[in-house]
Design an enzyme around this catalytic site. Structure first.
Site, PDB file in Angstrom:
ATOM      1  CE  LYS A  20       1.568  -1.899  10.481  1.00 42.09           C
ATOM      2  NZ  LYS A  20       2.766  -1.173  10.941  1.00 42.09           N
ATOM      3  CG  ASN A  21       2.261  -2.706  14.411  1.00 42.38           C
ATOM      4  OD1 ASN A  21       2.806  -2.677  13.299  1.00 42.38           O
ATOM      5  ND2 ASN A  21       1.599  -1.687  14.899  1.00 42.38           N
TER       6      ASN A  21
ATOM      7  CG  ASP B 201      -1.023   2.397  16.005  1.00 43.50           C
ATOM      8  OD1 ASP B 201      -0.434   1.308  16.087  1.00 43.50           O
ATOM      9  OD2 ASP B 201      -0.430   3.487  15.927  1.00 43.50           O
TER      10      ASP B 201
ATOM     11  NE  ARG C  35       7.444   6.209  15.041  1.00 40.72           N
ATOM     12  CZ  ARG C  35       6.789   5.422  14.173  1.00 40.72           C
ATOM     13  NH1 ARG C  35       6.308   5.949  13.074  1.00 40.72           N
ATOM     14  NH2 ARG C  35       6.673   4.118  14.396  1.00 40.72           N
TER      15      ARG C  35
ATOM     16  NE  ARG D 274       4.387   1.231   5.720  1.00 39.06           N
ATOM     17  CZ  ARG D 274       5.225   1.917   6.497  1.00 39.06           C
ATOM     18  NH1 ARG D 274       5.337   3.223   6.366  1.00 39.06           N
ATOM     19  NH2 ARG D 274       5.954   1.305   7.404  1.00 39.06           N
TER      20      ARG D 274
ATOM     21  CB  CYS E 177       7.503   8.439   9.538  1.00 39.73           C
ATOM     22  SG  CYS E 177       6.561   8.249  11.033  1.00 39.73           S
TER      23      CYS E 177
END
Ligand code: EPZ
Length: 420
Positions: free
Chosen positions: A22-23, A305, A121, A397, A116
């Site tokens: 995803k990243n 993560d 962030r 997500r 978030c």
């Protein structure tokens, strides 16, 4: 809203295929704004954040055709330079269109991403770097408004912290700047390297990728190219821990073990048996894992993560471990939920002291962010009884078909509408 219902206590066994990262997919999609023409992106993950970024690009004027995991992005020109708040608020990575829009089209209006669950962030480092390259930037009505007459100018940029999307945003902008840009204290994540390799295919001149000094010699324009997204190292780690925490044996395929060194080292230190091949990792639990200390750091350190997922494993380890989160200021929201399942965890500042318990018990818990959701799913797989993880939209997500992949490994997991 859906929830995930897990009947714990089943050992996982079998093979699971890792999807594209995803990243990596997000900055690579944003980078298509840097040139007219067509880019074909393969191994794209079917996750909500990629859909959101696709909506942002479509809103800006890109045409996107999706066939399975292949995205064909065509850009004839931009219809707008504004990334709208209603999209940006759902995904802070939308800020990645800022650099490409500014560099190629001379203007960008991007809603300021709010904070978030895991932290404030800020994007101050992104903005300071672009200003140093000549952009005029001001913030009003919650939007970042950036513009430049002519081309951005190359500059020497020092990042106070090795920001991943900050490095990506400025690297993309620098590709079309006049002159040379040097990024110091740049992020070294594999996602940054994969973006750079895509930019280089399109005619960009980038060197030092994978180190903390990246040099970009600007060129007048880029062209389209094809690219296959690298496998997701966080998804890889999540399934490795799923195998370990359930006392099972799982083979993770189509992954990049060389992107997972820090995690593999910690799992081995914890006594988990690993067999590492070129594009696959076999994990086998070896009895109760040993407690190990973990400190999250920018790549190649232990990935933030994977902090929550590792904590789930340590909650059932023999002994006590100290898990230190150095990247984000409030990435322990999963602790309160793990405690509801019987975990023995004490927070002291940015340290979580985790004392392993003999068992966890299933309970209704609530997800707060993407990786916390994964942590609670892992804990539920190992717990006795039923665990209901609510707000799994967080999970959608960044994890492709997680329930189907876990079911394929023998887990008893189902998705159902949340009881109000
Ligand atoms: C990227 O976020 C990832 N997201 C995150 O993954 C990941 O946790 C993070 O990097 C760290 O590895 C994407 O790539 C889309 P940072 P990013 O800028 O770029 C501070 C997931 O679960 N900072 O590297 O937003 C910041 O507050 C997500 O997939 C500034 O102070 O993270 C943080 O403390 C979560 N000013 C630290 O740097 C800035 O301008 C690292 O943040 C930028 C960052």
């Amino acid at each position: 809203m859906d929830c995930m219902v897990i009947q714990g206590g089943r050992r996982l066994a079998g093979e699971v295929r890792i999807s594209g990262a995803k990243n990596t997919a997000l900055p690579i999609l944003a980078s298509t704004l840097l040139s007219k023409g067509t880019c074909a992106l393969l191994n794209m993950p079917d996750v909500r954040d990629v859909l959101t970024m696709s909506k942002v690009l479509t809103h800006l004027g890109a045409g996107i055709e999706v066939h399975g995991d292949r995205y064909t992005v065509t850009l004839a020109g931009v219809a707008s330079c504004q990334a709208p708040y209603e999209l940006v608020k759902t995904m802070r990575a939308s800020v990645l269109v800022l650099g490409p829009l500014l560099a190629r089209w001379g203007e960008a209006i991007v809603a300021l991403p709010g904070g978030c669950a895991i932290g404030a962030r800020p994007i101050n480092l992104h903005l300071a770097a672009l200003e140093k390259m000549g952009a005029e930037i001001h913030i009003e009505h919650g939007n970042v408004h950036a513009c430049i007459r002519g081309r951005l100018k190359g500059a020497r940029i020092y990042f106070d912290v090795p920001t991943v999307t900050g490095t990506e945003n400025v690297m993309m902008a620098a590709c079309l700047a006049e002159g040379t840009t040097v990024l110091e204290n740049a992020a070294r994540e594999p996602e940054v390297s994969d973006l750079a390799s895509f930019l280089i295919k399109r005619g960009a001149r980038v060197s030092g990728v994978g180190t903390d000094v990246i040099t970009i010699d600007g060129v007048p324009e880029l062209h389209g190219a094809d690219h296959e997204i690298v496998p997701d190292r966080v998804e890889t780690g999540t399934y490795l821990i799923a195998g370990a925490i359930t006392g099972g044996e799982v083979r993770v395929v189509r992954c990049r073990p060389d992107h997972c060194d820090a995690l593999l080292a910690k799992l081995q230190e914890a006594g988990v048996a690993l067999k590492v091949e070129k594009e696959a990792i076999q994990v086998r639990a070896n009895g109760q894992p040993r407690a190990v200390d973990v400190k999250t750091l920018p790549y190649p350190g232990f990935p933030t993560d994977m902090q929550a997922q590792m904590m789930a494993l340590m909650a059932l380890a023999r002994g006590s471990s100290v898990i230190t989160e150095t990247v984000f200021e409030s990435r322990f929201l999963h602790v309160l939920e793990l405690q509801r399942m019987g975990a023995d965890i004490r927070i002291e500042g940015n340290h979580a002291v985790v004392t392993g318990v003999g068992r966890l018990s299933g309970a209704p818990v609530m997800a707060s962010d993407l990786r916390a959701s994964a942590c609670l799913i892992l804990a539920g797989l190992a717990a006795e009884g039923e665990t209901r993880v609510s707000r799994v939209y967080h999970l959608d997500r960044g994890y492709e078909r997680l329930d189907a992949k876990l079911t394929g490994l023998g887990a008893q997991v189902r998705r159902e509408a949340e009881r109000v």
